[in-house]
Design an enzyme around this catalytic site. Structure first.
Site, PDB file in Angstrom:
ATOM      1  NE  ARG A  17      -2.245  -1.526   3.462  1.00 18.52           N
ATOM      2  CZ  ARG A  17      -2.625  -1.290   4.714  1.00 18.52           C
ATOM      3  NH1 ARG A  17      -3.724  -0.583   4.939  1.00 18.52           N
ATOM      4  NH2 ARG A  17      -1.931  -1.751   5.738  1.00 18.52           N
ATOM      5  CD  GLU A  18       4.571  -0.439  -1.880  1.00 21.25           C
ATOM      6  OE1 GLU A  18       5.480  -1.252  -2.078  1.00 21.25           O
ATOM      7  OE2 GLU A  18       3.359  -0.671  -2.105  1.00 21.25           O
ATOM      8  CE  LYS A  20      -4.138   3.222   4.299  1.00 18.87           C
ATOM      9  NZ  LYS A  20      -5.437   3.909   4.276  1.00 18.87           N
ATOM     10  CB  CYS A 519      -6.655  -0.419   0.745  1.00 21.43           C
ATOM     11  SG  CYS A 519      -5.647   0.597  -0.352  1.00 21.43           S
ATOM     12  CD  GLU A 608     -22.714  -1.433  -1.401  1.00 22.69           C
ATOM     13  OE1 GLU A 608     -21.969  -2.427  -1.407  1.00 22.69           O
ATOM     14  OE2 GLU A 608     -22.620  -0.515  -0.575  1.00 22.69           O
ATOM     15  CG  HIS A 697     -19.933   9.908   6.302  1.00 26.37           C
ATOM     16  ND1 HIS A 697     -21.284   9.702   6.143  1.00 26.37           N
ATOM     17  CD2 HIS A 697     -19.354   8.694   6.191  1.00 26.37           C
ATOM     18  CE1 HIS A 697     -21.504   8.412   5.934  1.00 26.37           C
ATOM     19  NE2 HIS A 697     -20.350   7.786   5.958  1.00 26.37           N
TER      20      HIS A 697
END
Length: 758
Positions: A17-18, A20, A519, A608, A697
């Site tokens: 996850r570099e 991110k 992620c 969904e 949120h």
């Protein structure tokens, strides 16, 4: 003619996850933009090299995105809303981040673009905004710069571009209403300019993605494809690329287009290869998506070889991934904790590249040796069919024994509601929360220490008990009517249940991008699902022992667990959902026995899961609703079943929402100013509703007056005696200070309404 192989796209985030980490460091002001750009260059170079080394003939370029590929396309076309534009009209990386996040290290904060699901995947894209009379120009050279990068590194490439019709389809009109399709002629010159630039660089093929062609489009949109591609032809060869479903219903439109090739998804769709081969112009290249880009299972290459070999020599052929590998984890080889049997069943993005190379080599030079290679590769798939890890006879027997009555509550809602009122004696405008409370650094550290063996079970349970006790004390102090235990023991609403059900496995590094820098690491469903022991009962029972007020039991519903996992491919989604429902049905029964009288079964993913084509909706909704009811219907009449859904479109599935027969449904409505409730009013929804009164949120604290006004508006659509008062969603991501203040204001608003009603 040789059969080439290609991928439609590759994961962007990096094995560790570099991307991110680099994004979030830059956003926080801890690194420079040049440092972020360097990480992007290194990842692109690594991923192109890895694909080439795995045997991919044509590597995709343009699939990398700093936030989202649809947002990248908006910038390419110069489509930046006025609130995010730089004073000098230029577009830079911070423009992109302001659009995606609402803020960036430079520029003024403004409302982020709307985010929604990318077709029927768990990836999200930033919705393009369109205004009447809008102008477009080539505004962002990322694609061309990356093509230059890849060519300089010596790669054989295939640039990737989101097509003009799908781009317009994915967007929304802002301001004065108009038909966004009318902008097609305005964006085509930019596409022509991009294709001309690619031709100058010696590019032969461009993958132009038009996944909207798998949908049931209005005729006006279908009619738009021919003039659009008439305008784009002639500069490079165009591979019109579709994915996620079949295209057969739009073949008449497709075969009239002046393109040189078509890619179809043979995994997500069920097009007949022979019919396609016969129907399409003979000179067209046909690219067949045979390696699943959306799941983690090893491909049955022997089977694909048998299916594809009859086509060899009949026309130009490529083979590829069904869709972009964006939706797959990167590399199986780093998974050291999976046992070898289970690991042999999987293939992640890099392994899928190897599958393409193996299959294309066999198709290009068939023979006994190649056949033996394919058979050896496919052997674990055959072994899996007999594995005891996959099949549980008791689960199969229980599934076969389900009757229609198993999915029905004992009495209708009106009679249940009376029994529940007598049991709980709640006030008018009852207040509650959706489930989770703030997940502090201390709570996350506890779980990590326990998981990594630094904390023993007894000390872990003692510590979690203290956090549950704190949550109960906080709620009683605030004056809430129906309490929750706060979910301190849960890392993720799906992973927690997967860890406690047989039939799931988990990866260490199986990360896939959800949106931006976010992620997720979905569990993998490998076999029949059952519940070896109670999952939530211990904590719910403990929380209930601390208070005289009702405490909700909290479950994640079967459809959501299915949709947010990598599912099996050897049984239908319906079978998986009903297996989960039966396992959780036992949990409902055990919660009841432990004295829990209110049980919430969350189904945020119900909508969904809808198929892409509306003609397929009814079949899905029938079994999805049935799975929920199978989960819940074991409850007694005086047990109150809640469900929570956090999406913003109910009108077209109201029949199914009502068919769930939940006693109380809580929904996300604050951002729509309660307008969503009109659908419930028009439908005459009969059960109780908790419309969310503030947006979790945002860190903003809603005033008492704001909440009171929203509730008054809600009461214009739903009778007050059937209204609950709650936030939009769980409070996991919030801090305690704003949580306390927001809930205190919410409780006070409810109390004011009770006093006025008395």
């Amino acid at each position: 003619m040789a059969i080439l192989n290609h991928t439609l796209g590759f994961p962007r985030v990096g094995l560790r996850r570099e991307l991110k980490k680099a994004q979030e460091s830059y956003w926080a002001g801890n690194s420079t933009q040049e440092e972020l750009l360097a990480v992007g260059r290194e990842l692109r170079a690594r991923h192109w090299q890895q694909q080439q080394q795995a045997g991919v003939d044509l590597v995709p370029v343009g699939d990398f995105a700093w936030y989202d590929h649809v947002l990248t396309t908006s910038l390419l076309l110069g489509n930046v809303p006025a609130r995010h534009q730089n004073a000098d009209g230029t577009i830079d990386l911070d423009t992109l981040f302001r659009l995606g996040r609402g803020r960036a290290p430079t520029g003024e904060p403004a409302a982020a673009a709307e985010m929604t699901k990318w077709f029927n995947t768990n990836y999200h894209y930033m919705v393009p905004e369109f205004h009447k009379g809008q102008q477009f120009k080539l505004g962002w050279s990322q694609l061309l710069d990356e093509v230059d990068e890849a060519l300089a590194l010596g790669h054989k490439i295939k640039p990737v571009l989101l097509g003009p019709v799908t781009y317009l389809w994915l967007g929304k009109v802002k301001g004065e209403p108009f038909d966004r399709l009318s902008l097609l002629n305005d964006i085509l010159p930019v596409y022509q300019q991009v294709l001309a630039e690619l031709a100058k660089r010696g590019v032969e093929w461009v993958q132009i993605d038009e996944p909207a062609l798998v949908l049931e489009l209005p005729q006006a949109w279908l009619n738009a494809f021919k003039p659009a591609y008439d305008a784009l032809q002639g500069q490079v060869k165009l591979l019109l690329t579709t994915y996620f479903d079949s295209v057969g219903h739009n073949l008449d439109t497709l075969r009239e287009l002046p393109v040189q090739g078509l890619h179809v998804d043979l995994v997500g769709g069920h097009d007949d290869i022979a019919v396609l081969n016969k129907a399409l112009p003979k000179e067209w290249l046909l690219s067949l998506g045979v390696i699943n880009g959306r799941n983690v299972w090893r491909a049955d290459l022997s089977n694909w070889f048998e299916r594809l070999q009859p086509l060899v020599g009949s026309r130009p052929l490529w083979i590829g991934t069904s869709c972009s590998l964006l939706h797959s984890p990167i590399d199986l080889s780093v998974e050291t904790r999976l046992d070898e049997e289970v690991k042999s069943w999987f293939a992640f993005a890099l392994q899928k590249c190897g599958e393409l190379a193996l299959l294309s080599a066999a198709l290009n030079a068939p023979g006994a040796a190649k056949q033996a290679e394919l058979d050896a590769y496919s052997a674990p798939i055959r072994a899996r069919r007999q594995s005891s890890r996959v099949h549980n006879a008791q689960v199969g027997q229980r599934l076969a024994a389900i009757t229609a009555q198993d999915s029905e509550r004992q009495r209708p809602y009106a009679e249940r509601a009376q029994a529940q009122r007598e049991r709980f004696n709640l006030p008018a405008w009852p207040t509650t929360t959706i489930g989770s409370f703030p997940q502090t650094t201390e709570i996350r550290g506890l779980r990590l220490d326990f998981k990594q063996g630094r904390l023993d079970g007894n000390n872990y349970r003692t510590s979690i008990s203290e956090h549950i006790k704190q949550a109960i004390v906080e709620q009683e102090r605030l004056g809430l009517d129906v309490l929750v235990h706060g979910e301190a023991e849960r890392n993720d609403m799906v992973e927690y249940f997967g860890e406690n059900l047989d039939g799931f496995v988990f990866t260490q590094n199986g990360w896939v991008q959800s949106y931006g820098s976010r992620c997720v690491k979905p569990p993998v469903i490998i076999g029949d699902i059952s519940r070896p022991e109670a999952i939530t009962v211990e904590w719910a029972k403990y929380a209930q022992s601390l208070t005289d007020k009702p405490v909700k039991g909290m479950l994640t519903g079967p459809v959501t667990i299915l949709c947010w996992s990598f599912p099996r491919e050897d049984v239908t989604r319906e079978v998986i959902a009903k297996q989960i429902a039966l396992a959780l049905r036992d949990e409902v029964e055990d919660l009841e026995k432990a004295g829990i009288g209110i049980i919430q079964i969350d189904e945020p993913a119900l909508r969904e899961g809808l198929p892409l084509r509306q003609s397929d909706w009814a079949a899905y909704l029938n079994w999805a609703v049935d799975a929920f009811k199978l989960n819940a219907a074991v409850a007694k009449d005086d047990t109150q079943i809640h469900t929570h859904m956090c999406y913003c479109e109910f009108n077209d599935i109201m029949d199914s929402i009502a068919a769930l027969d939940a006693d109380v449904i809580t929904i996300e409505t604050s951002r729509s100013d309660m307008d969503l409730l009109e659908a419930f009013k028009e439908f005459e929804y009969p059960n109780e509703i908790g419309p969310g009164v503030y947006d979790i949120h945002s860190p903003n604290v809603p005033s008492v007056e704001w909440i009171e006004a929203l509730l008054r508006k809600a009461a214009q659509n739903i009778p007050a005696e059937r209204l609950w008062v709650n936030p939009d969603c769980g409070l996991k991501t919030r801090g305690w200070p704003e949580t306390r203040q927001s809930l205190a204001n919410m409780v006070l608003a409810a109390q004011r309404l009770r006093e006025q009603q008395a």
